[in-house]
Design a protein around this motif. Structure first.
Motif, PDB file in Angstrom:
ATOM      1  N   TYR A 169      30.713  51.301  17.261  1.00 62.25           N
ATOM      2  CA  TYR A 169      29.607  50.539  17.078  1.00 62.25           C
ATOM      3  C   TYR A 169      30.024  49.124  16.858  1.00 62.25           C
ATOM      4  O   TYR A 169      29.691  48.054  17.338  1.00 62.25           O
ATOM      5  N   ASN A 170      30.936  49.124  15.609  1.00 61.26           N
ATOM      6  CA  ASN A 170      31.186  47.649  15.209  1.00 61.26           C
ATOM      7  C   ASN A 170      32.237  46.974  16.147  1.00 61.26           C
ATOM      8  O   ASN A 170      32.100  45.875  16.569  1.00 61.26           O
ATOM      9  N   LYS A 171      33.317  47.863  16.891  1.00 62.31           N
ATOM     10  CA  LYS A 171      33.857  47.258  18.023  1.00 62.31           C
ATOM     11  C   LYS A 171      33.147  46.738  19.108  1.00 62.31           C
ATOM     12  O   LYS A 171      33.139  45.602  19.721  1.00 62.31           O
ATOM     13  N   TYR A 172      32.065  47.354  19.601  1.00 63.93           N
ATOM     14  CA  TYR A 172      31.299  47.103  20.365  1.00 63.93           C
ATOM     15  C   TYR A 172      30.405  45.725  20.284  1.00 63.93           C
ATOM     16  O   TYR A 172      30.232  44.827  21.064  1.00 63.93           O
ATOM     17  N   GLU A 173      30.023  45.729  18.992  1.00 68.81           N
ATOM     18  CA  GLU A 173      29.431  44.169  18.549  1.00 68.81           C
ATOM     19  C   GLU A 173      30.429  43.094  18.645  1.00 68.81           C
ATOM     20  O   GLU A 173      30.096  41.884  19.066  1.00 68.81           O
ATOM     21  N   LEU A 174      31.518  43.336  18.178  1.00 64.25           N
ATOM     22  CA  LEU A 174      32.735  42.382  18.412  1.00 64.25           C
ATOM     23  C   LEU A 174      32.881  41.950  19.656  1.00 64.25           C
ATOM     24  O   LEU A 174      32.943  40.886  20.098  1.00 64.25           O
ATOM     25  N   VAL A 175      32.953  42.994  20.754  1.00 65.01           N
ATOM     26  CA  VAL A 175      33.148  42.526  21.905  1.00 65.01           C
ATOM     27  C   VAL A 175      31.899  41.765  22.329  1.00 65.01           C
ATOM     28  O   VAL A 175      32.145  40.661  23.320  1.00 65.01           O
ATOM     29  N   GLN A 176      30.873  42.168  22.270  1.00 63.83           N
ATOM     30  CA  GLN A 176      29.728  41.415  22.747  1.00 63.83           C
ATOM     31  C   GLN A 176      29.661  40.123  22.208  1.00 63.83           C
ATOM     32  O   GLN A 176      29.013  39.164  22.894  1.00 63.83           O
ATOM     33  N   HIS A 177      29.803  39.946  20.966  1.00 62.67           N
ATOM     34  CA  HIS A 177      30.002  38.733  20.334  1.00 62.67           C
ATOM     35  C   HIS A 177      30.965  37.628  21.066  1.00 62.67           C
ATOM     36  O   HIS A 177      30.818  36.564  21.232  1.00 62.67           O
ATOM     37  N   VAL A 178      32.350  38.517  21.315  1.00 64.47           N
ATOM     38  CA  VAL A 178      33.161  37.494  22.033  1.00 64.47           C
ATOM     39  C   VAL A 178      32.665  37.087  23.453  1.00 64.47           C
ATOM     40  O   VAL A 178      32.932  35.795  23.855  1.00 64.47           O
ATOM     41  N   CYS A 179      32.077  37.936  23.867  1.00 67.98           N
ATOM     42  CA  CYS A 179      31.679  37.695  25.365  1.00 67.98           C
ATOM     43  C   CYS A 179      30.315  36.673  25.398  1.00 67.98           C
ATOM     44  O   CYS A 179      30.447  35.787  26.104  1.00 67.98           O
ATOM     45  N   ASN A 180      29.377  36.829  24.325  1.00 66.73           N
ATOM     46  CA  ASN A 180      28.303  35.862  24.392  1.00 66.73           C
ATOM     47  C   ASN A 180      28.492  34.644  23.826  1.00 66.73           C
ATOM     48  O   ASN A 180      27.829  33.605  24.174  1.00 66.73           O
ATOM     49  N   SER A 181      29.477  34.490  22.732  1.00 65.07           N
ATOM     50  CA  SER A 181      29.970  33.219  22.239  1.00 65.07           C
ATOM     51  C   SER A 181      30.496  32.201  23.205  1.00 65.07           C
ATOM     52  O   SER A 181      30.834  30.942  22.621  1.00 65.07           O
ATOM     53  N   GLY A 182      31.166  32.623  24.276  1.00 65.27           N
ATOM     54  CA  GLY A 182      31.925  31.772  25.169  1.00 65.27           C
ATOM     55  C   GLY A 182      33.448  31.801  24.711  1.00 65.27           C
ATOM     56  O   GLY A 182      34.135  30.951  25.426  1.00 65.27           O
ATOM     57  N   THR A 183      33.652  32.604  23.891  1.00 71.15           N
ATOM     58  CA  THR A 183      35.289  32.669  23.388  1.00 71.15           C
ATOM     59  C   THR A 183      36.037  33.400  24.785  1.00 71.15           C
ATOM     60  O   THR A 183      37.251  32.959  25.046  1.00 71.15           O
ATOM     61  N   ALA A 184      35.345  34.389  25.257  1.00 69.40           N
ATOM     62  CA  ALA A 184      36.140  34.875  26.375  1.00 69.40           C
ATOM     63  C   ALA A 184      36.249  34.065  27.472  1.00 69.40           C
ATOM     64  O   ALA A 184      37.391  33.937  28.134  1.00 69.40           O
ATOM     65  N   THR A 185      35.451  33.103  27.853  1.00 67.32           N
ATOM     66  CA  THR A 185      35.498  32.101  29.096  1.00 67.32           C
ATOM     67  C   THR A 185      36.589  31.199  28.531  1.00 67.32           C
ATOM     68  O   THR A 185      37.451  30.534  29.556  1.00 67.32           O
ATOM     69  N   ARG A 186      36.564  30.528  27.329  1.00 72.03           N
ATOM     70  CA  ARG A 186      37.644  29.770  26.715  1.00 72.03           C
ATOM     71  C   ARG A 186      39.124  30.412  26.961  1.00 72.03           C
ATOM     72  O   ARG A 186      39.911  29.698  27.444  1.00 72.03           O
ATOM     73  N   LEU A 187      39.111  31.478  26.431  1.00 73.43           N
ATOM     74  CA  LEU A 187      40.519  32.199  26.576  1.00 73.43           C
ATOM     75  C   LEU A 187      40.946  32.358  28.117  1.00 73.43           C
ATOM     76  O   LEU A 187      42.011  32.320  28.331  1.00 73.43           O
TER      77      LEU A 187
END
Length: 196
Positions: A169-187
């Motif tokens: 669950y913690n890993k899932y929340e981390l992935v969601q946070h990365v996707c929702n915060s725009g970090t994935a787009t910047r990377l």
């Protein structure tokens, strides 16, 4: 007398529709067993059988009455051929058809007499009875020891499963946070990759 025969015939029909399930978890409740077996047919009644010789009189077996005998046969074949899961944990459960002697509330068979007597120390069966008594006590001690070990292992397994689920669950929340915060787009822009 005819009413006794009818009552006993109805009881025998109930026995044909009933499955005896052994080696259940001591933590299994009637509702959990019912939920697990409802997929095979209509469960009418579940009676957890307490083992009074073991620790805390916990249930280790159950009599499950189904709507008809075919559903009972289906449960027996399914439990024999595939693992039985209760609350996400596989159990080495055994199932077989119930017999009359498994019911403590069965009606008396018409025409049958039961005789009991006390055994004196001079009786030839006295030594056999004493030997059986010692064996039962020894078995009760063994069963208590094994039940304690089983409960410890089940609690350990439940704790490990809970920790594993929390980590996922913690890993899932981390992935969601990365996707929702725009970090994935910047990377993706930085490494010239396309996001699906």
């Amino acid at each position: 007398m005819e009413a006794l025969f009818e009552e006993y015939a109805a009881f025998e029909d109930k026995v044909k529709r009933t499955v005896y399930i052994d080696n259940l978890s001591p933590l299994a409740k009637e509702s959990v067993v019912k939920a697990a077996l409802d997929q095979f047919g209509n469960v009418i009644q579940i009676k957890i059988i307490r083992t009074y010789l073991e620790l805390k009189s916990m249930g280790r077996a159950a009599l499950v009455e189904m709507q008809n005998a075919d559903e009972a046969k289906t449960i027996i074949s399914e439990i024999c051929n595939s693992p039985f899961m209760i609350s996400g944990m596989p159990r080495p459960v055994r199932a077989r058809s119930a017999v009359v002697e498994m019911f403590d509330d069965h009606p008396r068979k018409p025409g049958r007499r039961i005789m009991c007597r006390w055994l004196g120390s001079s009786d030839p069966d006295f030594e056999v009875a004493m030997k059986m008594k010692r064996i039962v006590r020894y078995h009760a001690k063994e069963a208590n020891f094994l039940l304690k070990r089983q409960l410890e292992e089940e609690e350990k397994l439940a704790k490990e499963q809970s920790e594993s689920l929390n980590a996922i669950y913690n890993k899932y929340e981390l992935v969601q946070h990365v996707c929702n915060s725009g970090t994935a787009t910047r990377l993706a822009k930085h490494y010239k990759m396309r996001i699906c």
